[in-house]
Scaffold this motif. Structure first.
Motif, PDB file in Angstrom:
ATOM      1  N   LEU A 194     -16.212   5.810   1.801  1.00  0.00           N
ATOM      2  CA  LEU A 194     -15.310   6.904   1.393  1.00  0.00           C
ATOM      3  C   LEU A 194     -15.129   6.913  -0.118  1.00  0.00           C
ATOM      4  O   LEU A 194     -15.178   7.972  -0.748  1.00  0.00           O
ATOM      5  CB  LEU A 194     -13.945   6.743   2.065  1.00  0.00           C
ATOM      6  CG  LEU A 194     -13.812   7.258   3.491  1.00  0.00           C
ATOM      7  CD1 LEU A 194     -12.465   6.850   4.077  1.00  0.00           C
ATOM      8  CD2 LEU A 194     -13.970   8.771   3.553  1.00  0.00           C
ATOM      9  N   ILE A 233     -16.156   9.999  -2.730  1.00  0.00           N
ATOM     10  CA  ILE A 233     -15.126  10.775  -3.428  1.00  0.00           C
ATOM     11  C   ILE A 233     -15.290  10.735  -4.949  1.00  0.00           C
ATOM     12  O   ILE A 233     -15.168  11.757  -5.609  1.00  0.00           O
ATOM     13  CB  ILE A 233     -13.711  10.264  -3.020  1.00  0.00           C
ATOM     14  CG1 ILE A 233     -13.451  10.601  -1.552  1.00  0.00           C
ATOM     15  CG2 ILE A 233     -12.635  10.861  -3.922  1.00  0.00           C
ATOM     16  CD1 ILE A 233     -12.216   9.948  -0.957  1.00  0.00           C
ATOM     17  N   ASN A 284      -4.865  13.640  -2.315  1.00  0.00           N
ATOM     18  CA  ASN A 284      -4.981  12.701  -1.200  1.00  0.00           C
ATOM     19  C   ASN A 284      -6.262  11.870  -1.313  1.00  0.00           C
ATOM     20  O   ASN A 284      -6.276  10.681  -0.999  1.00  0.00           O
ATOM     21  CB  ASN A 284      -4.951  13.462   0.132  1.00  0.00           C
ATOM     22  CG  ASN A 284      -4.861  12.527   1.327  1.00  0.00           C
ATOM     23  OD1 ASN A 284      -3.841  11.880   1.545  1.00  0.00           O
ATOM     24  ND2 ASN A 284      -5.949  12.417   2.087  1.00  0.00           N
ATOM     25  N   ARG A 285      -7.330  12.504  -1.797  1.00  0.00           N
ATOM     26  CA  ARG A 285      -8.591  11.765  -1.966  1.00  0.00           C
ATOM     27  C   ARG A 285      -8.450  10.677  -3.033  1.00  0.00           C
ATOM     28  O   ARG A 285      -8.977   9.579  -2.865  1.00  0.00           O
ATOM     29  CB  ARG A 285      -9.717  12.736  -2.348  1.00  0.00           C
ATOM     30  CG  ARG A 285     -10.160  13.606  -1.187  1.00  0.00           C
ATOM     31  CD  ARG A 285     -11.299  14.525  -1.600  1.00  0.00           C
ATOM     32  NE  ARG A 285     -11.794  15.286  -0.463  1.00  0.00           N
ATOM     33  CZ  ARG A 285     -12.882  16.028  -0.489  1.00  0.00           C
ATOM     34  NH1 ARG A 285     -13.597  16.116  -1.595  1.00  0.00           N
ATOM     35  NH2 ARG A 285     -13.284  16.685   0.590  1.00  0.00           N
ATOM     36  N   LEU A 320       0.826  -1.220   0.000  1.00  0.00           N
ATOM     37  CA  LEU A 320       0.000   0.000   0.000  1.00  0.00           C
ATOM     38  C   LEU A 320       0.855   1.262   0.000  1.00  0.00           C
ATOM     39  O   LEU A 320       0.573   2.219  -0.710  1.00  0.00           O
ATOM     40  CB  LEU A 320      -0.952   0.004   1.207  1.00  0.00           C
ATOM     41  CG  LEU A 320      -2.024  -1.093   1.223  1.00  0.00           C
ATOM     42  CD1 LEU A 320      -2.809  -1.053   2.532  1.00  0.00           C
ATOM     43  CD2 LEU A 320      -2.967  -0.948   0.033  1.00  0.00           C
ATOM     44  N   ASP A 321       1.896   1.248   0.823  1.00  0.00           N
ATOM     45  CA  ASP A 321       2.734   2.441   0.925  1.00  0.00           C
ATOM     46  C   ASP A 321       3.423   2.735  -0.408  1.00  0.00           C
ATOM     47  O   ASP A 321       3.528   3.889  -0.828  1.00  0.00           O
ATOM     48  CB  ASP A 321       3.778   2.249   2.040  1.00  0.00           C
ATOM     49  CG  ASP A 321       4.442   3.572   2.397  1.00  0.00           C
ATOM     50  OD1 ASP A 321       3.734   4.576   2.500  1.00  0.00           O
ATOM     51  OD2 ASP A 321       5.677   3.583   2.547  1.00  0.00           O
ATOM     52  N   ASP A 353      -6.175   3.258  -2.302  1.00  0.00           N
ATOM     53  CA  ASP A 353      -5.746   2.576  -1.082  1.00  0.00           C
ATOM     54  C   ASP A 353      -6.891   1.744  -0.490  1.00  0.00           C
ATOM     55  O   ASP A 353      -6.716   0.581  -0.111  1.00  0.00           O
ATOM     56  CB  ASP A 353      -5.291   3.646  -0.082  1.00  0.00           C
ATOM     57  CG  ASP A 353      -4.646   3.082   1.159  1.00  0.00           C
ATOM     58  OD1 ASP A 353      -3.728   2.259   1.031  1.00  0.00           O
ATOM     59  OD2 ASP A 353      -5.054   3.462   2.267  1.00  0.00           O
ATOM     60  N   GLU A 354      -8.080   2.332  -0.424  1.00  0.00           N
ATOM     61  CA  GLU A 354      -9.230   1.639   0.179  1.00  0.00           C
ATOM     62  C   GLU A 354      -9.638   0.432  -0.664  1.00  0.00           C
ATOM     63  O   GLU A 354      -9.954  -0.633  -0.129  1.00  0.00           O
ATOM     64  CB  GLU A 354     -10.426   2.589   0.330  1.00  0.00           C
ATOM     65  CG  GLU A 354     -10.203   3.758   1.287  1.00  0.00           C
ATOM     66  CD  GLU A 354     -10.129   3.338   2.757  1.00  0.00           C
ATOM     67  OE1 GLU A 354     -10.352   2.157   3.069  1.00  0.00           O
ATOM     68  OE2 GLU A 354      -9.815   4.209   3.592  1.00  0.00           O
ATOM     69  N   ARG A 389       0.945   4.176  -2.941  1.00  0.00           N
ATOM     70  CA  ARG A 389       0.609   5.570  -2.590  1.00  0.00           C
ATOM     71  C   ARG A 389       1.730   6.502  -3.029  1.00  0.00           C
ATOM     72  O   ARG A 389       1.478   7.584  -3.560  1.00  0.00           O
ATOM     73  CB  ARG A 389       0.358   5.701  -1.078  1.00  0.00           C
ATOM     74  CG  ARG A 389      -0.949   5.086  -0.607  1.00  0.00           C
ATOM     75  CD  ARG A 389      -1.325   5.590   0.784  1.00  0.00           C
ATOM     76  NE  ARG A 389      -0.288   5.338   1.762  1.00  0.00           N
ATOM     77  CZ  ARG A 389      -0.280   4.318   2.610  1.00  0.00           C
ATOM     78  NH1 ARG A 389      -1.270   3.447   2.632  1.00  0.00           N
ATOM     79  NH2 ARG A 389       0.699   4.156   3.468  1.00  0.00           N
ATOM     80  N   SER A 390       2.977   6.069  -2.802  1.00  0.00           N
ATOM     81  CA  SER A 390       4.123   6.902  -3.199  1.00  0.00           C
ATOM     82  C   SER A 390       4.151   7.131  -4.701  1.00  0.00           C
ATOM     83  O   SER A 390       4.416   8.237  -5.169  1.00  0.00           O
ATOM     84  CB  SER A 390       5.439   6.249  -2.768  1.00  0.00           C
ATOM     85  OG  SER A 390       5.485   6.163  -1.383  1.00  0.00           O
ATOM     86  N   LEU A 398      -3.195  19.226  -3.047  1.00  0.00           N
ATOM     87  CA  LEU A 398      -2.991  18.251  -1.969  1.00  0.00           C
ATOM     88  C   LEU A 398      -4.255  17.487  -1.568  1.00  0.00           C
ATOM     89  O   LEU A 398      -4.256  16.260  -1.531  1.00  0.00           O
ATOM     90  CB  LEU A 398      -2.394  18.953  -0.744  1.00  0.00           C
ATOM     91  CG  LEU A 398      -2.302  18.109   0.528  1.00  0.00           C
ATOM     92  CD1 LEU A 398      -1.309  16.963   0.391  1.00  0.00           C
ATOM     93  CD2 LEU A 398      -1.923  18.968   1.733  1.00  0.00           C
ATOM     94  N   ILE A 399      -5.331  18.189  -1.241  1.00  0.00           N
ATOM     95  CA  ILE A 399      -6.537  17.515  -0.735  1.00  0.00           C
ATOM     96  C   ILE A 399      -7.134  16.604  -1.811  1.00  0.00           C
ATOM     97  O   ILE A 399      -7.493  15.451  -1.552  1.00  0.00           O
ATOM     98  CB  ILE A 399      -7.600  18.546  -0.286  1.00  0.00           C
ATOM     99  CG1 ILE A 399      -7.089  19.355   0.920  1.00  0.00           C
ATOM    100  CG2 ILE A 399      -8.928  17.862   0.061  1.00  0.00           C
ATOM    101  CD1 ILE A 399      -6.992  18.608   2.213  1.00  0.00           C
ATOM    102  N   VAL A 403      -5.627   9.181  -3.933  1.00  0.00           N
ATOM    103  CA  VAL A 403      -4.762   8.154  -3.344  1.00  0.00           C
ATOM    104  C   VAL A 403      -5.575   7.290  -2.371  1.00  0.00           C
ATOM    105  O   VAL A 403      -5.458   6.057  -2.355  1.00  0.00           O
ATOM    106  CB  VAL A 403      -3.562   8.823  -2.625  1.00  0.00           C
ATOM    107  CG1 VAL A 403      -2.782   7.810  -1.805  1.00  0.00           C
ATOM    108  CG2 VAL A 403      -2.640   9.496  -3.642  1.00  0.00           C
ATOM    109  N   LEU A 404      -6.417   7.938  -1.592  1.00  0.00           N
ATOM    110  CA  LEU A 404      -7.246   7.234  -0.606  1.00  0.00           C
ATOM    111  C   LEU A 404      -8.187   6.231  -1.282  1.00  0.00           C
ATOM    112  O   LEU A 404      -8.355   5.103  -0.801  1.00  0.00           O
ATOM    113  CB  LEU A 404      -8.050   8.266   0.204  1.00  0.00           C
ATOM    114  CG  LEU A 404      -8.948   7.747   1.321  1.00  0.00           C
ATOM    115  CD1 LEU A 404      -8.133   7.095   2.433  1.00  0.00           C
ATOM    116  CD2 LEU A 404      -9.772   8.901   1.912  1.00  0.00           C
TER     117      LEU A 404
END
Lengths: 141, 115
Positions: free
Chosen positions: A114, A118, A39-40, A19-20, A46-47, A23-24, A35-36, A42-43
């Motif tokens: 989530l 999004i 991040n959404r 996962l990490d 990730d989820e 994301r990177s 950024l926000i 990426v989230l």
């Protein structure tokens, strides 16, 4: 690099330790998105990956997941996630009762809520005999 | 306790346990926080989580805070948060959970409130 059209593919093993890394990669490739918003995005990935690894593949690391990302004119992002896990149409899952989560302290089940909050559109295609293609479309603000 | 993605330090002040959580809280690292909070809460039901250096949170991490918020309250304590980065706060906001937690900008203020 021409950022008007970005297209890349990442293949990950079905392990939570991936996962990490994913994301990177996403953070790096989508650096031009605020950024926000970034991040959404990426989230969301990730989820969905967490869900496939934990529930689809039941933490068996001997599987692969493929992620295809396409950004059109910095206005829309299309993410396609391919797996070979049992059929699961996330677009048909119901939203959790958030009040119940908050009053009972239920620790899990919030991730797909989530994702649906999004993205603008979720398309699902089953693969046969098993496997899934989830297509997530999001406008970039 | 730490790995490359998450670091958690703890200390106790005025009977309040302060956890300083750095890095990323996701499906992989959330069990570490669960493990620490499970141990901590039996002795210290008043918990301050300093998230100033937490730069990413997924639903698994939010779920841990939710679980132990309820557990702390059931023990007449509380679990409060300090210093959320804006992308972390955004995830709480998306779930409409921001108002469930008391959020402070400074650890000292949180400790004072819980003491």
């Amino acid at each position: 690099m021409d950022e008007s059209k970005i297209n890349f593919k990442i293949v990950v093993k079905s392990e939570l330790s991936e996962l990490d890394r994913i994301r990177s990669v996403l953070e790096d490739k989508l650096h031009f998105i605020e950024l926000i918003e970034r991040n959404r995005i990426v989230l969301v990935v990730d989820e969905i990956l967490s869900n496939i690894i934990e529930h689809g593949y039941k933490l068996n690391p001997n599987n692969l997941i493929e992620i295809e990302v396409e950004v059109l004119n910095q206005e829309e992002i299309i993410i396609k996630i391919y797996d070979d896990a049992p059929h699961f149409d996330l677009s048909k899952t119901s939203n959790p009762n958030l009040m119940e989560h908050s009053t009972e302290g239920k620790p899990r089940g919030l991730g797909l809520f989530l994702v649906r909050s999004i993205v603008d559109e979720i398309q699902y295609q089953p693969k046969y005999p098993q496997g899934n293609i989830n297509i997530l479309i999001k406008k970039i603000n | 306790m730490s790995n490359s993605d998450l670091k958690i330090a703890q200390n106790v002040q005025n009977n309040v346990c302060v956890l300083t959580i750095e890095g990323k809280l996701d499906a992989k690292t959330a069990p570490e926080l669960t493990s620490i909070l499970s141990t901590t809460i039996t002795k210290y039901p008043k918990i301050v989580c300093n998230l100033e250096k937490l730069n990413y949170i997924a639903s698994a991490g939010i779920g841990v805070f939710l679980k132990f918020l309820q557990e702390a309250k059931s023990k007449k304590g509380d679990l409060v948060l300090v210093g959320l980065q804006k992308q972390v706060k955004d995830v709480f906001d998306l779930l409409k959970f921001t108002n469930l937690f008391k959020i402070y900008s400074k650890t000292e203020d949180a400790i004072k409130e819980l003491s």
